[in-house]
Design an enzyme around this catalytic site. Structure first.
Site, PDB file in Angstrom:
ATOM      1  N   THR A 180       0.819  -1.220   0.000  1.00 36.45           N
ATOM      2  CA  THR A 180       0.000   0.000   0.000  1.00 36.45           C
ATOM      3  C   THR A 180       0.852   1.270   0.000  1.00 36.45           C
ATOM      4  O   THR A 180       1.872   1.346   0.680  1.00 36.45           O
ATOM      5  CB  THR A 180      -0.900  -0.003   1.250  1.00 36.45           C
ATOM      6  OG1 THR A 180      -1.788  -1.111   1.155  1.00 36.45           O
ATOM      7  CG2 THR A 180      -1.698   1.271   1.386  1.00 36.45           C
ATOM      8  N   GLY A 219       3.025  -2.699   8.320  1.00 39.35           N
ATOM      9  CA  GLY A 219       3.186  -3.354   9.615  1.00 39.35           C
ATOM     10  C   GLY A 219       4.614  -3.831   9.810  1.00 39.35           C
ATOM     11  O   GLY A 219       5.258  -4.271   8.854  1.00 39.35           O
ATOM     12  N   GLU A 469      -6.419  -6.056   3.470  1.00 45.19           N
ATOM     13  CA  GLU A 469      -6.541  -7.236   2.601  1.00 45.19           C
ATOM     14  C   GLU A 469      -7.725  -7.071   1.634  1.00 45.19           C
ATOM     15  O   GLU A 469      -8.363  -8.050   1.237  1.00 45.19           O
ATOM     16  CB  GLU A 469      -6.708  -8.519   3.424  1.00 45.19           C
ATOM     17  CG  GLU A 469      -5.519  -8.829   4.322  1.00 45.19           C
ATOM     18  CD  GLU A 469      -4.369  -9.508   3.587  1.00 45.19           C
ATOM     19  OE1 GLU A 469      -4.583 -10.004   2.463  1.00 45.19           O
ATOM     20  OE2 GLU A 469      -3.255  -9.524   4.125  1.00 45.19           O
TER      21      GLU A 469
END
Lengths: 686, 686
Positions: A180, A219, A469
Site C-alpha cells: 500500500t 506493519g 486485505e
C-alpha cells in the site's frame, strides 16, 4: 391492559380461540397444526434441546484442532506476564506483542511458517486462538508469517526459501509487506514506487518518485522489521528508447535495517504512522526509498524474472496475468481474516450471551426480576448473531479447506473459486462482525462499557478487518464481476464453477416458484424446509443477477462501462451480498446434515433455520417487491423468527460453550450477581 | 460490456430511447416528464444549487449561538496546552479534563449552571462546542453542572441553592450524581441504598445494604468529587411497627470527601471503576456507605420532606407521582445527549465528506482517478447521513426549545411531551450516530483508521450515549407506552398532546391512501411532495399502533400484561422508531418552510426529500406488506434516492461548511493529496 397472569380458565379460553384460529387459517398460516405447538410454552421449547451435549457439538466444530487451540490458551495462562493488560500505551503494546510472538516461537515451539506451508487449516486455527488472546498479536504474526513470509515463499523461488525461510520462522529476519502507498490503497495496480534494473551492476534501484508513493501503513516497519517485500514497478532499460520499459508491479526483498545494529539503512526513510483506532500492538510505519540498491536475486521471481543482461522472462503471457497470479498467491491473508473475524464474532457472542443470561432487570409486578435474555428484544439482537456465528464458521471452514486444496493442486478452477469466495466471505463476515460488536456492547449496557469486558478492544482492533486485505466495497464488486462473468459464460455454454452452479439451475426454474400456492405457504414445516430457504436465497440472487446484467448492458451504451458500473453500483453490491448469503446457507445446510450426533444435528438445524429466516425477514422488501412471498407469508416468517429466537435461547448456554473459549481469555462476564462484586474487584485490580 | 464513453451519436440514440421510455411510462413512473431531467447530467445537478451560500445556511442553523460556539473554539485554539492529545492515558486524561473545565470556568468566564437555569438553549449550544473539543470534557462538565448541579437546583429548594449554587458554579464544590447501582441500571425504582431517619439526632443514615446496591459508574467519584447526590430509599420510623416505613426513592446530598484535604470521609468507600471503552477523561467510581450520617437539611426536599419529628409531607399524592416528578426534573440530561449526539454526527459527516471529496481511487481506463465521493456506493453511505444530520438537528433544536418552554411554564402537557420526545429522540439519534461513526471510518478506509482522524475516539466516547440517561431499548418502550396511552385516550375522547396529534387525523383517514392510483404514483413531483412523505410515515405509525393495541389486548388475557408486552416487544420498538421518524420528518418540513433565503430553502427541501425517501426505502418491506406502495412505486422511490444522493453530493461541501466546525477542531481530513504529506507529517508529530 389487564394485569396478572393467565388463570387456568383464561388459558383454556385462549386455547379454544387458537383452535378456531387454526381451523380458520388452515395449516398454511405460520402456525403448526396443533394449537399447543402454535404457541409453544417456555418449558416445551427449552426442553426441546435438553439432551444437547456440549462435547458432541464442540467435537463436530473444532475437530482435531481443539487441542491446538487449547495449547495456545494454556501457554498464556501459564505466562500471566505475557497477557495484554486492559490499558496499555502504544509503545508498550508494540514491545509486548513482539515479546509475545518471540515467546510463542522460541519457548512455545510454534512454527507458523511451516504450518502455513504444510497445514493451512491448522495454521488458521492456531491463529484464531492467538487472536482471542490479543488481535494485535495475531495481526503482528500475520504480518511476519503470512505477509512477509508468505510473499517470500509464494512469490519467490527455491533460492529465496533456502535463504530466508528459517530466519523468518525463528524471527531472526523480521520483515514487512510493503504494498500500500499513501495514494494507492485499493488500486494496487497504480503503485508508483520504481525498481529500475542497472545492467552494469546487476542491481535493482528502488525509488519513491513522489510523496503519494510513500509506502504507508506498513506493519512491522516502525519498530521491528529488518526486511520488506516491496511492491514496485519493474523498469527495464529499453533497446529502442531512452525511456525504461514499465513491466508492471513486481515484488522485491529490500533490507531496511541493519542485521547488526538495527539501524535504518542508507537511502531508506522510516516514519511512524502513529496511534491508530486499534491494533496498536502492530507498529505500522511509512517507508521511502532514495536510490536503494538491491542485488538482482532479490526479485521474487516466480512469475517473472530478469536475466543478468536485463532480459525479461515469465511463465505467464501478460502483465495483467502476472499481476493476477501475484495477488492470487496472497489470498491466504484474506482467508485468514474471514476465519479470524468469525472467531471475534464467536468471542463477542459468548460474552454478551453469558452476561445476558445472568443479568436481571425488571420483572412482572411483585415478582423477581427476569434475565435480560428473556426479553424478546434481547433475543432478536443476540440469537440471530449466534446462528450467524455458526453459519459463518461452517462457510469459513469450507473456505479454509478449499484454500488448502488449492495450495496442494494449483487447480485453476479452484484458484478462481477461492479468490471469489474469499473476497465475498471476508467482506460479508467482517461487516457483520463489526456491526455485532456494537450490538453486543449496547446489549450489555453500562457493564459492556467497562474495558475489562473486551468489547471496546475487540471492536477497535477488528475495525480495520473491513479495510485491509481488500476494502469490503471493492471486494464485493469483485464478487459481482465474477458472477456476471459466470452469467455471460452460462449463456454462451461455458462451464460454471462449483460455487455458482446453483445459478444455472436457478435461472431456469425460478419462475415456477412464484405461483400463488407457493407464495402463500406459511407453515412452520414449509418455512423450516431447507429447500424453501435455499430456493428463496437463490431466487433473489438470480433475479438480481439477471436484472444487473440487463441494466449494465443498457447503460454501457450511453455511459461507457466504467460509469455504467458506477450507475448500477448499489445494485451490484446487493447482488454480491445476496450471493454470499446463498453460499453461506448452502454450506450450513450441508454441514448440519453431516453431523452424526442427532441432538447436535437438531440444534444445528434449528440454528440454520433461524439464520435463513432472519435473513429473509431482514430483506423482506426485496422478496415482497418480486411478490415471491405474499404478505401473509411474510408475517409467518416474522413469527417463525421470534419462535426460533426463543427456541435457540433455551440452548444458548451450550451453544456458546461449544465454541470452547475459556472464561479466562474472555475476562467476562463479570460483576453480575451478588457475590461477584469480589470477582469484579479483582478483575479491576482493587 | 462495451468500453469507452458515449459518443455524440450514442448520446442521441440514448436520448431517443429515453424519450420513448418516458412516453411509455407516462409521468408516473419515477421519472420527471422531460427525458433530460429523467437522467440529469452531472453538470445539471451540480449547477442546481450553485447559488447556495454557506453563510445564509449557517445563519439559519446556528442563529445567535454561532458566536458562543466560536468563543469556545477560540479558547482552545489559544490554549494549545489544553487540547487533548491523540493518545493519552486514563490518569492523564482525567487530570486534563479537570484542568480544561477549570480553565473554561475560571479563566474563560463560562457560567454553566447559570446558563442551564436561565438559557438552556445557549447551554446546549455551548456544550455542543465543548463536545467537539473533547467529549470527555463535555460529559465531565455535564456531570458537574447538569447532573450534580441540576439535581441540587431542581430537586432541592431555595436553601440548597443558597448553600451550593455558587460553589458548584466555581468548582469549589465538585460533585457526583449517584443513582445507578451495580444491579440496578435501567430499573432505577429498584435501587436499594437506604436513608434511614434518626429522629433523636435529626439525621439521615445512609447505608449500602448489599454488594449489588453499590453505586456504580458514578462520574466525578473516582478522583474529583467532594459531594454526591445519592438516590436512596427513604426509611421512616413507623409508629405502628418496629420496621421502618419505605417511602420510596429520594435524593440526598452526601459529602464524600473532605473540603480541607480531599480525603475520603469516614464510612464512605470509593473505588475506581477502571478503564472504559471511551470517555476516559471522566473518572467513574463506585461508592459504598456504612452508617454515613447527614443532617436532615440534606434531603433534596422539593417533592417530599421530612419534619424534625419524622413526619413526611409532599405536594404530590403518591410515591410513584413523586418518583415521576423527580425523574422528570432530570430530563435535561437526556435532552443534552440528543443534542450532543447530533453534534457528533455533524462532525463525523464533515470529516468523512471532506475526505471523500479529495481522496481519489480508480477511474475510467486511461483517465485520471475519480474522487471516491463520486461512487454511487459512497454517496449512498454519506449523503443520507448528511440529510439525517440536518433532520436530527431541527428535531433536537425543537426539543431544546420545548424544554426551555417547560422550564419556564411548568405546563403539564409540555412536561409529558418533552419526556416522551426526549426519550424517543435520544434513543433514535444516538443509535443512528453510533452506526454512522462506523460507516464513516470504513468509508475513509485506512486513513480513517489513523487515530488523528478522530473516528475512533468519537465512536468510543459516543458509544455510551446509547446507554446512559436511559437505555435506548427502555426509552423506546416508554415512547411506545405513551403512544398506546394516547391511543386509548383517543378512543375515550381525551385530549392528545401536540406531538401525537397527527395520529388522530391519521387513524381516521389512512385507508383512503391505499387506493390503486395512490399506491402506483411514482413521479418525482409526487415522491418529493412532503404531503406524500408525511402521510407515508404516519400511515406506517398508525398501522403499527393499531395492530400493537390489538395484539396486546389479545395476549394480555392469556399471558398477563408483562409477558404480553414482552411478546410484542419488537413490534412495540418498531412502532416507537416509526413514530419518532414521523416527528423528525414533520420538524424538518416545518423548518425548511421557515427558511427565508430561497437557495438555502431549496437545499434544505432537497435534503428533506432525501431523508424521507431513503427512510421509506430502508423500510420498504413494511410499506409493501401493507400494499401501501406498489412494486413500481418502490422502484421509483429507490431511483429517487439515488438521484437525490447525486444532487446532494453536488452541494455537500457547502452543506458541511454550514455546520461551522473549524478544521483545527476536526484535525481532519489529512494526508490526502500530493503536497499534504507535510501536513500529515506535522499532525502525526514527525
Amino acid at each position: 391492559m389487564e394485569s396478572g397472569r393467565a388463570s387456568a380458565g383464561a388459558m383454556e379460553a385462549a386455547l379454544n380461540r387458537l383452535q378456531k384460529l387454526a381451523l380458520h387459517l388452515g395449516s398454511e398460516a405460520g402456525f403448526e397444526s396443533s394449537p399447543l405447538s402454535a404457541e409453544p410454552t417456555a418449558a416445551r421449547l427449552s426442553e426441546k434441546h435438553s439432551q444437547l451435549r456440549v462435547e458432541k457439538l464442540q467435537a463436530f466444530l473444532a475437530g482435531s484442532y481443539k487441542v491446538d487451540k487449547e495449547r495456545i490458551y494454556a501457554f498464556f495462562q501459564n505466562h500471566p506476564e505475557l497477557q495484554t493488560p486492559v490499558e496499555i500505551s502504544k509503545v508498550e503494546h508494540r514491545e509486548l506483542a513482539y515479546k509475545q510472538m518471540k515467546a510463542l516461537v522460541q519457548e512455545g515451539g510454534l512454527k507458523p511458517l511451516t504450518l502455513l506451508m504444510t497445514d493451512p487449516a491448522k495454521y488458521y486455527n492456531v491463529f484464531e486462538a492467538i487472536g482471542t488472546v490479543d488481535l494485535s498479536l495475531s495481526i503482528k504474526m500475520g504480518v511476519q508469517y503470512s505477509l512477509w513470509g508468505g510473499s517470500v515463499v509464494n512469490l519467490g523461488t527455491q533460492k529465496h526459501k533456502d535463504k530466508y525461510a528459517v530466519a523468518i520462522e525463528t524471527l531472526e529476519a523480521p520483515g514487512c509487506f510493503a504494498m500500500t502507498e499513501l495514494h494507492h490503497g485499493s488500486n494496487v495496480q497504480g503503485v508508483q514506487t520504481t525498481a529500475t534494473y542497472d545492467i552494469a551492476r546487476q542491481e535493482f534501484v528502488i525509488n519513491t518518485p513522489n510523496e503519494g508513493a510513500t509506502k504507508w501503513w506498513i506493519g512491522n516497519a516502525a519498530c521491528h522489521g529488518k526486511f520488506a517485500t516491496v511492491f514496485a514497478r519493474l523498469k527495464l532499460p529499453s533497446a529502442k528508447s531512452h525511456i525504461d520499459e514499465d513491466m508492471g508491479v513486481h515484488a522485491f526483498i529490500v533490507p531496511i535495517r541493519s542485521l547488526e545494529d538495527h539501524k535504518v539503512l542508507p537511502g531508506v526513510e522510516i516514519r511512524d504512522c502513529g496511534y491508530k483506532v486499534g491494533l496498536n500492538g502492530v507498529d505500522n510505519g511509512a517507508l521511502r526509498f532514495r536510490n536503494v540498491r538491491i542485488p538482482r536475486e532479490n526479485l521474487l521471481n516466480r512469475f517473472g524474472d530478469v536475466a543478468p543482461d536485463g532480459t525479461y522472462s515469465s511463465p505467464l503471457p501478460s502483465a495483467s496475468k502476472r499481476f493476477a497470479a501475484t495477488l492470487g498467491e496472497l489470498v491466504g491473508g484474506r482467508v485468514g481474516l474471514a476465519y479470524g473475524s468469525v472467531a471475534v464474532l464467536k468471542a463477542a457472542s459468548t460474552i454478551a450471551i453469558r452476561y445476558s443470561s445472568v443479568r436481571q432487570q425488571f420483572g412482572p409486578p411483585g415478582e423477581p426480576e427476569i434475565a435480560i435474555l428473556d426479553y424478546q428484544s434481547q433475543q432478536l439482537k443476540l440469537m440471530p448473531m449466534l446462528a450467524s456465528s455458526y453459519a459463518f464458521y461452517f462457510a469459513a471452514d469450507y473456505l479454509v479447506k478449499r484454500y488448502a486444496e488449492m495450495k496442494m493442486t494449483h487447480d485453476e478452477a479452484i484458484v478462481a473459486d477461492v479468490h471469489a469466495l474469499s473476497a465475498g466471505l471476508k467482506a460479508h463476515i467482517t461487516a457483520y462482525t463489526a456491526k455485532s460488536l456494537s450490538v453486543c456492547r449496547e446489549a450489555c449496557g453500562g457493564h459492556g462499557y467497562a474495558a475489562v469486558n473486551r468489547f471496546g478492544a475487540l471492536r477497535n482492533d477488528h475495525d480495520i478487518f473491513l479495510t485491509f486485505e481488500g476494502d469490503n466495497t471493492v471486494l464485493l464488486q469483485q464478487v459481482a464481476a465474477d458472477l456476471l462473468k459466470q452469467y455471460k459464460e452460462k449463456f454462451s455454454g461455458g462451464a460454471l464453477a462449483v460455487t455458482w452452479l446453483y445459478l444455472r439451475q436457478q435461472m431456469a426454474t425460478y419462475t415456477s416458484q412464484t405461483n400463488p400456492v407457493a407464495t402463500h405457504r406459511g407453515s412452520a414445516e414449509h418455512l423450516r424446509d431447507p429447500t424453501f430457504q435455499l430456493n428463496a436465497f437463490r431466487y433473489r440472487t438470480a433475479t438480481l443477477l439477471h436484472t444487473a446484467a440487463l441494466r449494465l448492458r443498457k447503460h454501457s451504451a450511453r455511459l461507457g462501462s466504467f460509469q455504467a458500473w458506477n450507475r448500477c453500483l448499489n445494485h451490484l453490491l446487493t447482488l454480491a451480498e445476496s450471493h454470499i448469503e446463498s453460499v453461506i446457507l448452502a454450506k450450513f445446510v450441508e454441514s448440519y446434515k453431516r453431523c452424526q450426533d442427532p441432538e447436535a444435528r437438531s440444534a444445528l438445524k434449528t440454528l440454520c433455520d433461524l439464520y435463513a429466516l432472519e435473513r429473509i425477514w431482514k430483506n423482506i422488501g426485496s422478496f415482497r417487491n418480486e411478490d415471491y412471498v405474499a404478505p401473509s407469508k411474510a408475517k409467518a416468517i416474522q413469527r417463525q423468527v421470534e419462535l426460533l429466537c426463543y427456541e435457540v435461547r433455551g440452548m444458548s448456554g451450550q451453544l456458546v460453550d461449544a465454541f470452547g473459549i475459556p472464561d479466562s481469555m474472555l475476562r467476562a462476564p463479570i460483576g453480575l450477581k451478588t457475590g461477584q462484586y469480589a470477582e469484579y474487584s479483582s478483575m479491576i485490580g482493587w
